[in-house]
Design an enzyme around this catalytic site. Structure first.
Site, PDB file in Angstrom:
ATOM      1  N   ASP A 254      11.154  15.428  10.801  1.00  0.00           N
ATOM      2  CA  ASP A 254      10.667  15.087   9.454  1.00  0.00           C
ATOM      3  C   ASP A 254       9.153  15.251   9.385  1.00  0.00           C
ATOM      4  OD1 ASP A 254      10.938  14.415   6.815  1.00  0.00           O
ATOM      5  OD2 ASP A 254      10.951  12.250   7.153  1.00  0.00           O
TER       6      ASP A 254
ATOM      7  N   ALA B 139      11.812   1.473   3.051  1.00  0.00           N
ATOM      8  CA  ALA B 139      10.861   0.485   3.550  1.00  0.00           C
ATOM      9  C   ALA B 139       9.666   0.403   2.624  1.00  0.00           C
ATOM     10  CB  ALA B 139      10.413   0.850   4.967  1.00  0.00           C
TER      11      ALA B 139
ATOM     12  N   ILE C  58       0.814  -1.220   0.000  1.00  0.00           N
ATOM     13  CA  ILE C  58       0.000   0.000   0.000  1.00  0.00           C
ATOM     14  C   ILE C  58       0.843   1.264   0.000  1.00  0.00           C
ATOM     15  CG2 ILE C  58      -2.000  -1.081   1.094  1.00  0.00           C
ATOM     16  CD1 ILE C  58      -1.049   0.085   3.753  1.00  0.00           C
ATOM     17  N   GLY C  59       2.138   1.143   0.096  1.00  0.00           N
ATOM     18  CA  GLY C  59       2.983   2.326   0.100  1.00  0.00           C
ATOM     19  C   GLY C  59       4.440   1.950   0.051  1.00  0.00           C
ATOM     20  N   LYS C  60       5.251   2.930  -0.325  1.00  0.00           N
ATOM     21  CA  LYS C  60       6.675   2.657  -0.461  1.00  0.00           C
ATOM     22  C   LYS C  60       7.453   3.904  -0.124  1.00  0.00           C
ATOM     23  CE  LYS C  60       9.802   0.163  -3.543  1.00  0.00           C
ATOM     24  NZ  LYS C  60       9.910  -0.506  -4.865  1.00  0.00           N
TER      25      LYS C  60
ATOM     26  N   VAL D 120       5.501  -0.622   2.782  1.00  0.00           N
ATOM     27  CA  VAL D 120       4.387  -0.787   3.712  1.00  0.00           C
ATOM     28  C   VAL D 120       3.334  -1.664   3.056  1.00  0.00           C
ATOM     29  CG1 VAL D 120       2.638   0.385   5.098  1.00  0.00           C
ATOM     30  CG2 VAL D 120       4.871   1.457   4.731  1.00  0.00           C
TER      31      VAL D 120
END
EC number: 2.7.11.1
Length: 951
Positions: free
Chosen positions: A165, A34, A28-30, A36
């Protein structure tokens, strides 16, 4: 934490791998280090987000950051911080099981604000608080998210944590508690505790914000300083960008950038790299302005401006931040069932952990704070446009009052606007910002009055009218500043065209056209001998000309001196020769060349572009009085210099453009008529080019077009400043000045007007081509293999802006692709080739053109966008060194400038020697051949000395 977007658009590659009691499902994400995945807790069926880190890709420092993140997350329990459920480590991976935030991140939320109503969990929110057409989020939603972010930041600050961040991609969202309570469709997200989905502040019917990604966070007491460069450049504090030691106040800057982006839909500063970003921040002089179409209350703008101070000591302090009315006060403009359910109790207790104080939360829910005095939607609008009716004595006392002449958004006398790093095409960038003084001068020129906000309904309030007038001026100035940003180049086009129209329609210039011109001649102004105007007429539409293959009227004879190219334009033959020189290296590199008609062969060559300048230049054949050049003439020279350099850069970009988008068959033929190519083959744009070659060509063409636009923009800004000064002084017509001065002013006005019209046409053309190249680049990047670094799935999240309408939306360039580098390499190659030909005495006129073009390219590399009227270039490298000792200019450091200056001086020397050689050859050829002695023959008798009669 990797940015997560709704599964409907980003899910791919199901995994179904078991890790402890969890199963890893689809991605679902990058992020950078990492990936996800959506995961499932097997016993309960609840959803989790599994952040999977490949340890083999991490060095020691990154591993330390990861372990720090794990320890921090284990110690933090707050409803507005993403909770860590579990952690599993194998020999190759570390898996972090975290709260699943199904609405994705705030960046996605802002970008897709026009489609949020399609999500069932957000439908009611959009119905009650619709998103503005232009700008960011609804003011109620902005305040709601800001309160929740502030609650999380206060919790971290009480524990001496610095996040380092904070950015929209690290602010994740889950559906509102009200929606989750009544929705039973599908599996639920796993909860760290019952309190983890109960907001500390904000509104129960709106989505809940959670701060994520503590990979860069560290414990940093208020007296400590850090000096590690980390975080995302667009949201980095200036002290971090300067590699200085910093403290917790760096987070304040990042919070301000997030708040600004929620309000406007874009970050306050954008650049291709952190060096250019820092320069923009420093040259902005803490003047944070908001677009005219964004309507927000004063207190919200106030706190955003107080966050965005370049010096940490000038920013709002943490106690002031947490006590600000936007954080502690009620949210105005609530409607319907949100009014009695507003939660406004702050979370400033040092031990505000949910697990430690559940009873306090229950008391807050059972005894909500009474609703504010003004709760109607109409009252919110009244406050938005300037009527700040007091809600309570406390809030009113803290509301800043903005008055004309004392606004934080007004430009100061020391402003220096940022210029685009011509060296680097921005990921999200950039046309150059010019000097603020020019912005103040240039903003009113040609701008329709109707574009400014109108508040006629409140004209009876003098004080408010004065405030609104000041706001309108500030917003207009912001429009101009934004227009000079590369991502808002369409607005710059509006300004360019408006100013050109104003000059063209000026009755003063029209009157000046009837005044006889003073005979004069500059040594650099040579028009075509058979042209009464000294230049080529402007065609009605070059775009139509290029599309249909129309030829332009032939004008013969190049100018007498190619060295004058820097001050004026070139004839068609000169432009064709320049194009020929520019495309020479492309034949060797890419194996692609133009047909003969495109490189100047034939009596009436079809022009690739309109050679500069297509406006009347001073008549040739007259001699001036050699008096020192006046200010008007100096402005003319500077404008024409900048425009000529832009023309050379444009010609270089055209080489790339024609390889990407070949000409139509009607234009792609030589002197013998149309060639035998099939139409389908000629129109196949990608014929013979690989996908990677298309990407490279598109990137190179785009950065060169951007550089050309920056030079054109500078020419227009110089003309705009001159126009405003002349309008104030009223001296264009020259009626009250001596004859020669009057004529000089008239000629300068005519030439500047002609230059402005040329710049306007060229600007529009370059803008259109840059958009075509952008679309081709984005399309080609999608065709790359998924594991290719240039594929959109591998672009950094902070640089990935897909689907926008601006010229650079959706563009991520390869590292190292810069306009300066391309121009420098091409100038070197052209000069080397010219030197070889010169030694062989081959094509000396072509050598002269190559040298001249290389010089103009290097001058464009060294162009200082911070100087409207630049100092005269010194022929001495030592003097040039002293001039640029102050540091970087347009992102080029002193060492690089020194190298470019050396090369430039060498090429100038070669050009000077070549001209001498050509002059000697010309004189020798012009001399009559020596007459040979004629011998008389009479009857075959040869005269001798003896036959000569004595004297």
């Amino acid at each position: 934490m990797a940015s997560k977007t709704p599964s409907s658009s980003s899910s791919r590659r199901p995994r179904n791998v078991g890790v402890g009691s969890f199963t890893i499902n689809e991605e679902i994400g990058k992020g950078s280090f990492a990936t996800v995945y959506r995961g499932t807790h097997v016993p309960s069926g609840s959803l989790v987000a599994i952040k999977s880190v490949n340890l083999g890709r991490l060095n020691k420092k990154l591993k330390d950051n990861l372990y720090v993140e794990i320890e921090i997350l284990k110690s933090l329990h707050h409803p507005h911080i993403v909770a860590l459920m579990d952690c599993r480590e194998s020999t190759s991976h570390i898996h972090l099981m975290m709260e699943y935030c199904e609405l994705g991140d705030l960046s996605y939320f802002i970008k897709k604000r026009d489609k949020l109503a399609d999500n069932p969990s957000l439908f009611d929110m959009i119905r009650k608080y619709p998103m503005p057409v232009d700008g960011g989020l609804n003011q109620v939603v902005v305040r709601h998210f800001f309160k929740q972010l502030s609650s999380a930041m206060e919790f971290l600050r009480d524990r001496d944590f610095v996040h380092r961040d904070v950015k929209p991609q690290n602010l994740l969202l889950i559906p509102s508690p009200d929606w989750m309570a009544k929705s039973k469709n599908g599996p639920e997200a796993m909860k760290a505790s019952k309190e983890s989905i109960v907001p500390m502040v904000g509104i129960n019917s709106l989505p809940m914000l959670k701060l994520a990604d503590f990979g860069f966070a560290r414990s940093l007491p208020s007296t400590s300083l850090a000096e590690t460069l980390c975080g995302s450049p667009l949201y980095m504090a200036p002290e971090i960008l300067r590699y200085e030691k910093y403290d917790a106040r760096a987070d304040l800057w990042s919070i301000g950038t997030v708040l600004y982006e929620m309000m406007t839909g874009k970050p306050p500063f954008r650049a291709a790299n952190h060096v250019e970003l820092l320069r923009k921040i420093e040259q902005n002089e803490d003047e944070i302005r908001f677009p005219s179409k964004t309507v927000f209350s004063r207190d919200l703008k106030d706190i955003a401006r107080r966050f965005l101070k370049k010096r940490p000591e000038d920013r709002i302090t943490f106690p002031e931040y947490f006590a600000h009315p936007v954080v502690t006060g009620p949210i105005p403009g609530l409607v319907g069932e949100d009014l009695p359910k507003e939660i406004i109790t702050p979370s400033r207790s040092p031990e505000a952990s949910v697990a430690r104080h559940p009873s306090l939360r229950e008391r807050q829910r059972e005894n909500p704070t009474p609703k504010p005095v003004e709760t109607t939607y109409e009252s919110l609008i009244a406050r938005d446009i300037g009527e700040q009716a007091p809600r309570s004595p406390h809030i009113e006392a803290n509301q800043p009052v903005e008055i004309p002449g004392h606004k934080s958004g007004r430009p100061g006398s020391r402003d220096r606007p940022s210029a685009i790093s011509a060296a680097t095409a921005p990921n999200v960038d950039t046309l150059p910002r010019q000097r603020d003084r020019t912005e103040r001068h240039y903003a009113p020129i040609g701008r329709p009055v109707s574009r400014k906000p109108s508040y006629d309904e409140q004209a009876n309030l003098p004080v408010q009218e004065e405030i609104r007038s000041s706001d309108s001026i500030t917003e207009a100035e912001q429009d101009v500043r934004d227009a000079r940003e590369y991502v808002l180049v369409e607005k710059k086009a509006v300004e360019v065209n408006a100013f050109a129209d104003e000059m063209a329609a000026s009755p003063r210039l029209a009157h000046a056209n009837h005044i006889p011109k003073q005979p004069t001649r500059r040594h650099t102004s040579m028009g075509a001998p058979n042209s009464t105007s000294g230049a080529v007429a402007v065609p009605p539409s070059r775009a139509v000309q290029k599309a249909q293959g129309n030829t332009r009227p032939d004008t013969s004879s190049a100018r007498n001196s190619y060295g004058s190219y820097g001050k004026t334009g070139s004839s068609p033959s000169t432009a064709s020769a320049i194009a020929k020189a520019l495309q020479g290296a492309s034949v060797r590199v890419f194996g692609v060349s133009w047909s003969p008609t495109l490189i100047g062969k034939g009596p009436s060559p079809q022009q690739l572009y309109n050679p500069y300048p297509a406006y009347p230049t001073p008549n040739t054949g007259f001699i001036g009085d050699a008096r020192p050049i006046d200010e008007d003439q100096r402005v003319v020279n500077v404008i024409e210099d900048s425009a000529t350099r832009s023309d050379v850069v444009y010609g270089f970009a055209e080489v790339k453009y024609r390889q990407l988008i070949p000409l139509a068959p009607s234009m792609n033929h030589g002197l013998g008529g149309p060639n035998n190519e099939k139409v389908g083959d000629a129109m196949d744009e990608d014929d013979g080019l690989t996908v990677e070659a298309i990407v490279n060509l598109s990137e190179e063409a785009l950065v060169l077009y951007v550089k050309s636009l920056s030079l054109l923009s500078k020419s227009m800004d110089i003309a705009g400043a001159w126009w405003l000064r002349k309008n104030r002084g009223g001296v264009i017509s020259g009626g009250h000045t001596p004859g020669s001065d009057s004529s000089s002013a008239v000629q300068a006005g005519n030439r500047i007007n002609g230059a402005v019209q040329w710049v306007r046409t060229r600007f529009n053309e370059v803008l259109e081509k840059a958009e075509l190249v952008r679309l081709k680049l984005v399309e080609a990047q999608k065709r790359l293999p998924e594991d290719h670094p240039g594929h959109p799935s591998n672009h950094a999240t902070a640089s990935k802006i897909v689907g926008g309408s601006s010229t650079t939306d959706g563009v991520v360039l390869s590292s190292g692709i810069t306009a300066e580098k391309l121009m420098y390499d091409r100038a070197l190659e052209m000069s080397r080739t010219a030197a070889i030909n010169e030694l062989a005495n081959e094509d000396l006129p072509g050598c002269e053109i190559s040298y001249t073009t290389a010089i103009r390219m290097l001058e464009a590399v060294l162009e200082n966008d911070e100087e409207l009227i630049p100092r005269k270039r010194s022929p001495s490298l030592r003097e040039d060194k002293e001039k640029c000792d102050g540091g970087e200019v347009n992102g080029i450091n002193f060492g690089d400038r020194k190298d470019v200056l050396k090369v430039l001086q060498m090429i100038r020397t070669r050009l000077h020697v070549l001209k001498k050689k050509m002059a000697v050859i010309a004189r020798h050829q012009s001399m009559p051949p020596p007459s040979s002695p004629r011998h008389s023959h009479s009857g075959g008798t040869t005269p001798t000395i003896a036959n000569t009669p004595p004297h």
